[in-house]
Design an enzyme around this catalytic site. Structure first.
Site, PDB file in Angstrom:
ATOM      1  N   PHE A 113       0.868  -1.181   0.000  1.00 23.77           N
ATOM      2  CA  PHE A 113       0.000   0.000   0.000  1.00 23.77           C
ATOM      3  C   PHE A 113       0.911   1.239   0.000  1.00 23.77           C
ATOM      4  O   PHE A 113       1.878   1.288   0.754  1.00 23.77           O
ATOM      5  CB  PHE A 113      -0.867  -0.028   1.258  1.00 23.77           C
ATOM      6  CG  PHE A 113      -1.981   0.973   1.264  1.00 23.77           C
ATOM      7  CD1 PHE A 113      -3.167   0.723   0.593  1.00 23.77           C
ATOM      8  CD2 PHE A 113      -1.851   2.156   1.957  1.00 23.77           C
ATOM      9  CE1 PHE A 113      -4.209   1.650   0.616  1.00 23.77           C
ATOM     10  CE2 PHE A 113      -2.882   3.091   1.975  1.00 23.77           C
ATOM     11  CZ  PHE A 113      -4.065   2.834   1.301  1.00 23.77           C
ATOM     12  N   ASP A 170       2.935  -5.991   7.615  1.00 26.92           N
ATOM     13  CA  ASP A 170       1.739  -5.171   7.705  1.00 26.92           C
ATOM     14  C   ASP A 170       0.540  -6.105   7.518  1.00 26.92           C
ATOM     15  O   ASP A 170       0.422  -6.766   6.477  1.00 26.92           O
ATOM     16  CB  ASP A 170       1.767  -4.073   6.634  1.00 26.92           C
ATOM     17  CG  ASP A 170       0.621  -3.080   6.810  1.00 26.92           C
ATOM     18  OD1 ASP A 170      -0.469  -3.502   7.265  1.00 26.92           O
ATOM     19  OD2 ASP A 170       0.812  -1.901   6.481  1.00 26.92           O
ATOM     20  N   TYR A 216     -10.019  -0.645  11.315  1.00 27.51           N
ATOM     21  CA  TYR A 216     -11.298  -0.181  10.750  1.00 27.51           C
ATOM     22  C   TYR A 216     -11.726  -1.028   9.560  1.00 27.51           C
ATOM     23  O   TYR A 216     -12.806  -0.838   9.027  1.00 27.51           O
ATOM     24  CB  TYR A 216     -11.229   1.301  10.342  1.00 27.51           C
ATOM     25  CG  TYR A 216      -9.987   1.673   9.566  1.00 27.51           C
ATOM     26  CD1 TYR A 216      -9.883   1.401   8.213  1.00 27.51           C
ATOM     27  CD2 TYR A 216      -8.902   2.253  10.208  1.00 27.51           C
ATOM     28  CE1 TYR A 216      -8.741   1.699   7.512  1.00 27.51           C
ATOM     29  CE2 TYR A 216      -7.752   2.567   9.521  1.00 27.51           C
ATOM     30  CZ  TYR A 216      -7.659   2.285   8.177  1.00 27.51           C
ATOM     31  OH  TYR A 216      -6.511   2.576   7.503  1.00 27.51           O
ATOM     32  N   LYS A 217     -10.850  -1.975   9.134  1.00 31.07           N
ATOM     33  CA  LYS A 217     -11.203  -2.843   8.013  1.00 31.07           C
ATOM     34  C   LYS A 217     -11.948  -4.059   8.564  1.00 31.07           C
ATOM     35  O   LYS A 217     -13.085  -3.931   8.992  1.00 31.07           O
ATOM     36  CB  LYS A 217      -9.945  -3.195   7.226  1.00 31.07           C
ATOM     37  CG  LYS A 217      -9.342  -1.960   6.536  1.00 31.07           C
ATOM     38  CD  LYS A 217      -7.981  -2.180   5.903  1.00 31.07           C
ATOM     39  CE  LYS A 217      -7.494  -0.883   5.257  1.00 31.07           C
ATOM     40  NZ  LYS A 217      -6.046  -0.878   4.971  1.00 31.07           N
ATOM     41  N   ARG A 246     -13.200  -4.370  -6.597  1.00 29.21           N
ATOM     42  CA  ARG A 246     -12.739  -5.141  -5.440  1.00 29.21           C
ATOM     43  C   ARG A 246     -13.924  -5.507  -4.550  1.00 29.21           C
ATOM     44  O   ARG A 246     -14.769  -4.658  -4.253  1.00 29.21           O
ATOM     45  CB  ARG A 246     -11.752  -4.239  -4.688  1.00 29.21           C
ATOM     46  CG  ARG A 246     -10.939  -4.901  -3.641  1.00 29.21           C
ATOM     47  CD  ARG A 246      -9.851  -3.949  -3.189  1.00 29.21           C
ATOM     48  NE  ARG A 246     -10.413  -2.873  -2.364  1.00 29.21           N
ATOM     49  CZ  ARG A 246      -9.761  -2.290  -1.346  1.00 29.21           C
ATOM     50  NH1 ARG A 246      -8.545  -2.670  -1.049  1.00 29.21           N
ATOM     51  NH2 ARG A 246     -10.330  -1.324  -0.659  1.00 29.21           N
TER      52      ARG A 246
HETATM   53  C1  LIG Z   1      -5.453   0.479   4.816  1.00 28.99           C
HETATM   54  C2  LIG Z   1      -3.958   0.464   4.812  1.00 28.99           C
HETATM   55  C3  LIG Z   1      -3.217   1.525   5.343  1.00 28.99           C
HETATM   56  C4  LIG Z   1      -3.891   2.776   5.850  1.00 28.99           C
HETATM   57  O1  LIG Z   1      -3.065   3.493   6.702  1.00 28.99           O
HETATM   58  P1  LIG Z   1      -3.707   4.574   7.688  1.00 28.99           P
HETATM   59  O2  LIG Z   1      -2.552   5.232   8.320  1.00 28.99           O
HETATM   60  O3  LIG Z   1      -4.576   3.810   8.652  1.00 28.99           O
HETATM   61  O4  LIG Z   1      -4.534   5.490   6.870  1.00 28.99           O
HETATM   62  C5  LIG Z   1      -1.852   1.402   5.377  1.00 28.99           C
HETATM   63  N1  LIG Z   1      -1.211   0.301   4.898  1.00 28.99           N
HETATM   64  C6  LIG Z   1      -1.899  -0.725   4.375  1.00 28.99           C
HETATM   65  C7  LIG Z   1      -1.158  -1.918   3.864  1.00 28.99           C
HETATM   66  C8  LIG Z   1      -3.288  -0.669   4.284  1.00 28.99           C
HETATM   67  O5  LIG Z   1      -3.962  -1.673   3.722  1.00 28.99           O
END
Ligand SMILES: *Cc1c(COP(=O)(O)O)cnc(C)c1O
Length: 395
Positions: A111, A182, A207-208, A354
């Site tokens: 990400f 992660d 939050y996911k 998705r």
């Molecule tokens: C959703 C997601 C994030 C989001 O980061 P925030 O700091 O919570 O906005 C970061 N890394 C990955 C791999 C994600 O899937």
């Protein structure tokens, strides 16, 4: 107890929600619990709430609830801040642990914020570190004895492709590198054995799949045997050994508590703590079996009904997380048309539709119905309308 427990969630009537991989729905336990925290705890107890209502211990208490789902022992996970911040904390600690090395390995399936945070940290350190972003299938060969840290997201947010944590962690350790996982799309989605894979650090958001609500705090794990040697870059007072001694010098708290930074978001953390009740009695192996069944059904249904779409996720369930993605040139507009028909997924540029599968509140009937609606949208070109083609800020 069955895995399926939709009655615990407040989902709008008629909606098929296939976006719990992006923002989980509202658990019914949350509103009253948060209202109580606002009215009785904050309103009634005011400053006494830090002790009386357990606010100060909450980041560790909730950390243990999350830890159970990712194979982390009690006391090895703490909550706080956002995932981007936790990535920074883990990577800065890892680079300090391997101060003679200069290379960080990540992959192009990560990400972007993880890569941005790494770039920012490296630039700020000014020690000539290099972030090498390789293709996901080239990660293992990129792990050489120059590598300080390997930082990967287990499940690719676009395609759902899943890395083998045990295998890659073993490779990283054989090369003398520190491993950071992660788990943003793993926690609450697939079984994770953090203790078993022996990675030094893991981070993720809530939050996911964990349904903590928009802006819910992130988590960080440190392998217990190394935690007391970790030097926090963000040396905040609540990560201090004795915050209320108000010492002028910083001494880290024992264990993972040193990754706390400042005042925790109590109301948001309370929403998460109440949301975690939905996980009581859930065994991740059982959840995984249900998730695989939903994903397999969806793939079969969509491929039979919509030849215009191409599967972007691994076909082999063992290499796929809890989501299914399809490529379609007009994917954005098609997703808007689907959403207008109460089938909620999302879109990731350039062409990925998705769909997340969350067995706590998605059943087999939902999957078939979603595929039927998708077929109508594609066959009848229902997406081809100006209001669906115009891009909004969040896709
Ligand atoms: C959703 C997601 C994030 C989001 O980061 P925030 O700091 O919570 O906005 C970061 N890394 C990955 C791999 C994600 O899937």
């Amino acid at each position: 107890m069955s895995i399926y427990r939709k009655h615990l969630f407040d989902l709008p009537e008629g909606m098929i929600y296939l976006d719990g991989n992006s923002l989980g729905p509202l658990p019914k336990s949350v509103p009253a619990r948060v209202a109580q925290a606002v009215t009785a705890e904050w309103g009634g107890n005011l400053i006494k709430g830090w002790n009386l209502d357990g606010w100060m211990a909450q980041p560790s208490r909730v950390g243990d609830l999350v830890g159970r789902l990712i194979g982390a022992p009690a006391g090895s996970v703490v909550m706080g801040d956002t995932l981007s911040i936790k990535v920074y904390q883990a990577l800065s600690a890892a680079l300090q642990m391997r101060s003679e090395r200069r290379v960080v390995i990540s992959d192009s399936g990560n990400f972007p914020t993880d890569l941005y945070m790494a770039e920012g940290l490296i630039r700020h350190l000014g020690h000539g570190h290099e972030l090498r972003v390789v293709a996901p299938e080239e990660v293992t060969e990129a792990i050489t004895d120059q590598v300080a840290a390997v930082m990967l997201t287990q499940v690719d947010y676009r395609t759902g492709r899943m890395h083998d944590m045990a295998d890659i962690t073993a490779r990283a350790h054989a090369a003398g590198a520190v491993m950071i996982w992660d788990l943003a799309h793993s926690a609450g989605a697939v079984p994770v054995d953090l203790a078993g894979c022996k990675a030094e650090f893991a981070v993720g958001c809530t939050y996911k799949y964990l349904n903590g609500g928009p802006g819910a705090p992130a988590f960080i794990y440190i392998r217990p045997d190394i935690a007391d040697a970790v030097q926090p870059a963000l040396a905040g007072w609540l990560g201090h050994e004795a915050p209320f001694a108000f010492d002028l010098d910083y001494r880290p708290a024992p264990g993972v508590e040193r990754m706390r930074v400042g005042t925790p978001p109590v109301l948001q953390m309370t929403a998460l703590e109440a949301a975690m009740e939905a996980w009581e009695g859930v065994e991740m192996a059982e959840l995984r079996a249900a998730s695989v069944a939903l994903c397999e059904t969806f793939i079969a249904e969509v491929e039979a009904r919509c030849p215009e779409l191409t599967l972007a996720s691994p076909r082999d369930a063992a290499q796929r997380g809890s989501q299914v993605s399809f490529r379609f040139e007009q994917g954005y507009a098609a997703m808007q048309a689907l959403i207008a028909r109460d089938v909620i997924g999302d879109f990731r540029a350039p062409d990925i539709m998705r769909f997340g599968f969350t067995p706590l509140y998605v059943g087999a009937d939902d999957v078939t119905r979603a595929a039927e609606v998708l077929e109508e949208v594609i066959k009848d070109r229902l997406w081809d309308r100006p209001e669906y083609l115009a891009r909004q800020r969040v896709t």
